[in-house]
Design an enzyme around this catalytic site. Structure first.
Site, PDB file in Angstrom:
ATOM      1  N   ASP A  93      82.099  28.433  20.358  1.00  0.00           N
ATOM      2  CA  ASP A  93      81.741  28.650  21.953  1.00  0.00           C
ATOM      3  C   ASP A  93      82.919  29.360  21.810  1.00  0.00           C
ATOM      4  OD1 ASP A  93      81.447  27.112  24.932  1.00  0.00           O
ATOM      5  OD2 ASP A  93      83.136  28.895  24.591  1.00  0.00           O
ATOM      6  N   CYS A 140      74.494  24.993  39.523  1.00  0.00           N
ATOM      7  CA  CYS A 140      73.502  25.914  39.487  1.00  0.00           C
ATOM      8  C   CYS A 140      72.298  25.570  40.570  1.00  0.00           C
ATOM      9  CB  CYS A 140      72.808  24.716  38.512  1.00  0.00           C
ATOM     10  SG  CYS A 140      72.873  24.307  37.117  1.00  0.00           S
TER      11      CYS A 140
HETATM   12  N1  LIG Z   1      75.220  23.001  34.079  1.00  0.00           N
HETATM   13  C1  LIG Z   1      73.623  22.279  34.698  1.00  0.00           C
HETATM   14  O1  LIG Z   1      73.764  21.492  34.808  1.00  0.00           O
HETATM   15  C2  LIG Z   1      72.742  22.984  34.041  1.00  0.00           C
HETATM   16  C3  LIG Z   1      71.736  22.276  34.230  1.00  0.00           C
HETATM   17  C4  LIG Z   1      70.149  23.178  33.326  1.00  0.00           C
HETATM   18  C5  LIG Z   1      70.490  24.369  32.944  1.00  0.00           C
HETATM   19  N2  LIG Z   1      72.051  25.261  33.334  1.00  0.00           N
HETATM   20  C6  LIG Z   1      71.976  26.510  32.665  1.00  0.00           C
HETATM   21  O2  LIG Z   1      72.856  26.506  31.519  1.00  0.00           O
HETATM   22  C7  LIG Z   1      73.585  27.942  31.807  1.00  0.00           C
HETATM   23  C8  LIG Z   1      75.129  26.737  31.146  1.00  0.00           C
HETATM   24  O3  LIG Z   1      74.851  26.656  32.214  1.00  0.00           O
HETATM   25  P1  LIG Z   1      76.544  25.218  32.096  1.00  0.00           P
HETATM   26  O4  LIG Z   1      76.976  24.153  33.176  1.00  0.00           O
HETATM   27  O5  LIG Z   1      76.973  24.449  30.028  1.00  0.00           O
HETATM   28  O6  LIG Z   1      77.961  26.433  31.941  1.00  0.00           O
HETATM   29  P2  LIG Z   1      79.098  26.197  30.932  1.00  0.00           P
HETATM   30  O7  LIG Z   1      79.626  27.413  32.827  1.00  0.00           O
HETATM   31  O8  LIG Z   1      79.785  24.391  31.871  1.00  0.00           O
HETATM   32  O9  LIG Z   1      79.348  26.565  29.808  1.00  0.00           O
HETATM   33  C9  LIG Z   1      79.080  27.810  29.161  1.00  0.00           C
HETATM   34  C10 LIG Z   1      79.745  28.077  28.007  1.00  0.00           C
HETATM   35  O10 LIG Z   1      79.673  29.340  27.585  1.00  0.00           O
HETATM   36  C11 LIG Z   1      80.518  29.779  27.345  1.00  0.00           C
HETATM   37  N3  LIG Z   1      80.222  31.018  26.350  1.00  0.00           N
HETATM   38  C12 LIG Z   1      80.156  32.584  27.238  1.00  0.00           C
HETATM   39  N4  LIG Z   1      80.294  33.441  26.014  1.00  0.00           N
HETATM   40  C13 LIG Z   1      79.756  32.710  25.439  1.00  0.00           C
HETATM   41  C14 LIG Z   1      79.693  33.742  23.985  1.00  0.00           C
HETATM   42  N5  LIG Z   1      79.081  34.869  23.673  1.00  0.00           N
HETATM   43  N6  LIG Z   1      78.999  32.858  23.125  1.00  0.00           N
HETATM   44  C15 LIG Z   1      79.145  32.017  22.777  1.00  0.00           C
HETATM   45  N7  LIG Z   1      79.538  30.265  23.462  1.00  0.00           N
HETATM   46  C16 LIG Z   1      80.057  30.952  25.071  1.00  0.00           C
HETATM   47  C17 LIG Z   1      81.581  29.761  27.681  1.00  0.00           C
HETATM   48  O11 LIG Z   1      82.931  29.317  27.030  1.00  0.00           O
HETATM   49  C18 LIG Z   1      81.395  27.870  28.167  1.00  0.00           C
HETATM   50  O12 LIG Z   1      82.187  27.169  27.514  1.00  0.00           O
HETATM   51  C19 LIG Z   1      73.648  27.941  32.334  1.00  0.00           C
HETATM   52  O13 LIG Z   1      72.752  29.374  32.169  1.00  0.00           O
HETATM   53  C20 LIG Z   1      73.217  26.996  33.285  1.00  0.00           C
HETATM   54  O14 LIG Z   1      72.343  27.610  34.497  1.00  0.00           O
HETATM   55  C21 LIG Z   1      73.274  24.318  33.564  1.00  0.00           C
END
Ligand SMILES: NC(=O)c1ccc[n+]([C@@H]2O[C@H](COP(=O)([O-])OP(=O)(O)OC[C@H]3O[C@@H](n4cnc5c(N)ncnc54)[C@H](O)[C@@H]3O)[C@@H](O)[C@H]2O)c1
Length: 418
Positions: A32, A270
């Site tokens: 991350d 989401c």
């Molecule tokens: N949160 C949910 O309930 C959920 C459920 C299903 C799908 N999703 C999808 O999954 C994806 C992630 O969601 P999330 O809630 O886990 O997001 P989040 O914001 O909790 O985590 C995303 C992470 O990615 C990191 N990041 C950004 N750029 C990066 C890079 N270049 N290299 C490495 N790390 C990097 C950020 O620092 C952050 O820690 C989104 O597309 C979301 O729509 C989320």
């Protein structure tokens, strides 16, 4: 077969994915860009509240799961690269792919080594994104998927507050994929999970996720619109009416019924952004998605609707106690939270005695919104005693019975919970 996997992005989806594969015996590197976040994880703690994930982290940290300090080295060793970075809303509601591109930039040079790998996009991306945006992005770097490596999408359906169980006991695994070699590797990787596995076209894989989230948003906005109609008619017991609706056996006692229930609008990471992204995508393809347009606009009216209810029974001098700040109970996620929107309307209307309490999210909320003029309380009793008006915005179990315990307080139950 045990694989090596690098996961980019250690948020709700990435950390859960990484630990789930570690649990299945694979070696997982988690990367991350947020150093603060990786330090917390390295110390064996979660950067957010998520039941069940904490013990999985303790089980696997520095064994099957290690934090990577060098994305390229990890990818070099890996058979799979999972992208789990954020895909927030862009200016016109479209999914902003900047984090996906920046993650690809971090490791793409490694892909020229000819090792058989699958790059898997688990982030939510609108249908046609892999084909029309990500493959061309890789091709600009002279990387041809299907030749040097495979590319797939693998939408995630977990719910915050239930991340671990939803992933370990998934009810379906969907992979959008266009080449046979990648499909076989993904089938093999997921053979340790008992859920049915669907290999579909790239666009179908992405579409299935939006089918799911836009339906959930639609059910919520439908219920919210009905609650607004009920409000104009008056003398309708909204809570009872919806509970009676759910007794229809065609719902089969399913959890889905809970989405056909009114509240203060959907929030979180989401549903808001995915609904907007699907609408924006349809529009960019020349189709006006009227249903989604209304789902979004009904949702946008809900904080005002609730704020008006509060203002009808109070005046600016009153102390307003906001019960709940996270977007749903069981989570400390405050992104797009209804409480923030309602509080902002009250502050802008001249209310300056706003009190707030959330069992988990006080600090995260303070950091995320830095709103002046809010007094935070550390427990239910002290906020209730200090307030003139109680506003229940997140239906935490902890708030059950506040109406009975504080019968003299004016109350707005935004979740039809009490
Ligand atoms: N949160 C949910 O309930 C959920 C459920 C299903 C799908 N999703 C999808 O999954 C994806 C992630 O969601 P999330 O809630 O886990 O997001 P989040 O914001 O909790 O985590 C995303 C992470 O990615 C990191 N990041 C950004 N750029 C990066 C890079 N270049 N290299 C490495 N790390 C990097 C950020 O620092 C952050 O820690 C989104 O597309 C979301 O729509 C989320």
């Amino acid at each position: 077969m045990n694989y090596k996997i690098t996961v980019f992005g250690l948020g709700f989806v990435g950390l859960t994915t990484a630990l789930a594969f570690a649990e299945k015996g694979h070696k997982v590197y988690g990367f991350d860009v947020d150093i603060q976040r990786t330090e917390v994880i390295k110390n064996g703690s979660l950067p957010f509240a998520e039941p069940g994930l904490d013990s999985a982290l303790v089980r696997h940290l520095n064994k099957n799961f290690v934090i990577s300090n060098n994305a390229q080295l990890s990818v070099q060793e890996s058979d799979f690269v999972f992208l789990c970075v954020g895909t927030p809303s862009g200016e016109k509601g479209e999914a902003d792919l900047k984090y996906i591109y920046s993650a690809i930039d971090l490791f793409s040079s490694v892909l020229h080594d000819g090792k058989q790998r699958v790059i898997v996009i688990k982030s939510t991306i609108p249908p046609s994104t892999t084909k029309e945006r990500i493959i061309p992005y890789l091709e600009e770097k002279e990387l041809q998927p299907g030749v040097l490596f495979s590319i797939a999408n693998n939408p995630e359906f977990l719910r915050e507050g239930n991340c671990w169980d939803d992933m370990i006991n998934a009810d379906r695994i969907v992979c959008g994929i266009s080449d046979h070699r990648g499909e076989e590797m993904l089938r093999s990787l997921y053979s340790g999970f008992s859920a049915p596995f669907f290999a579909v076209s790239l666009n179908t894989g992405e579409f299935v996720k939006y089918l799911s989230n836009t339906l959930l948003a639609t059910m919520i906005s439908y219920a919210n619109e009905m609650s607004k109609i009920a409000d104009t008619i008056e003398d309708i017991q909204v809570k009872e009416a919806f509970k009676i609706l759910h007794l229809d056996r065609r719902w089969g006692n399913s959890n889905m019924a809970s989405y056909v229930y009114p509240g203060a609008g959907y929030g979180g990471y989401c549903l808001p952004k995915d609904t907007r992204a699907m609408y924006a995508l349809a529009q960019s393809k020349g189709f006006e998605a009227n249903m989604l347009k209304n789902v979004i606009s009904i949702n946008e009216t809900m904080p005002n609707f609730m704020a008006n209810k509060i203002m009808r029974i109070s005046d600016r001098k009153d102390k307003i106690g906001i019960l709940g700040l996270s977007f749903k109970p069981g989570s400390d996620d405050v992104r797009d939270s209804s409480s923030a929107k309602i509080i902002k309307i009250l502050l802008n209307s001249g209310y300056n005695h706003i009190f707030a309490f959330d069992p988990l999210a006080n600090e995260v909320f303070q950091e995320e919104y830095s709103l002046d003029g809010i007094t935070y309380y550390q427990d239910r009793q002290s906020i209730c005693e200090a307030s003139d008006v109680l506003v229940l915005v997140t239906a935490w179990d902890e708030f059950a019975g506040v109406d009975k315990d504080y019968p003299d307080k004016r109350l707005v139950d935004c979740r039809y919970y009490l």
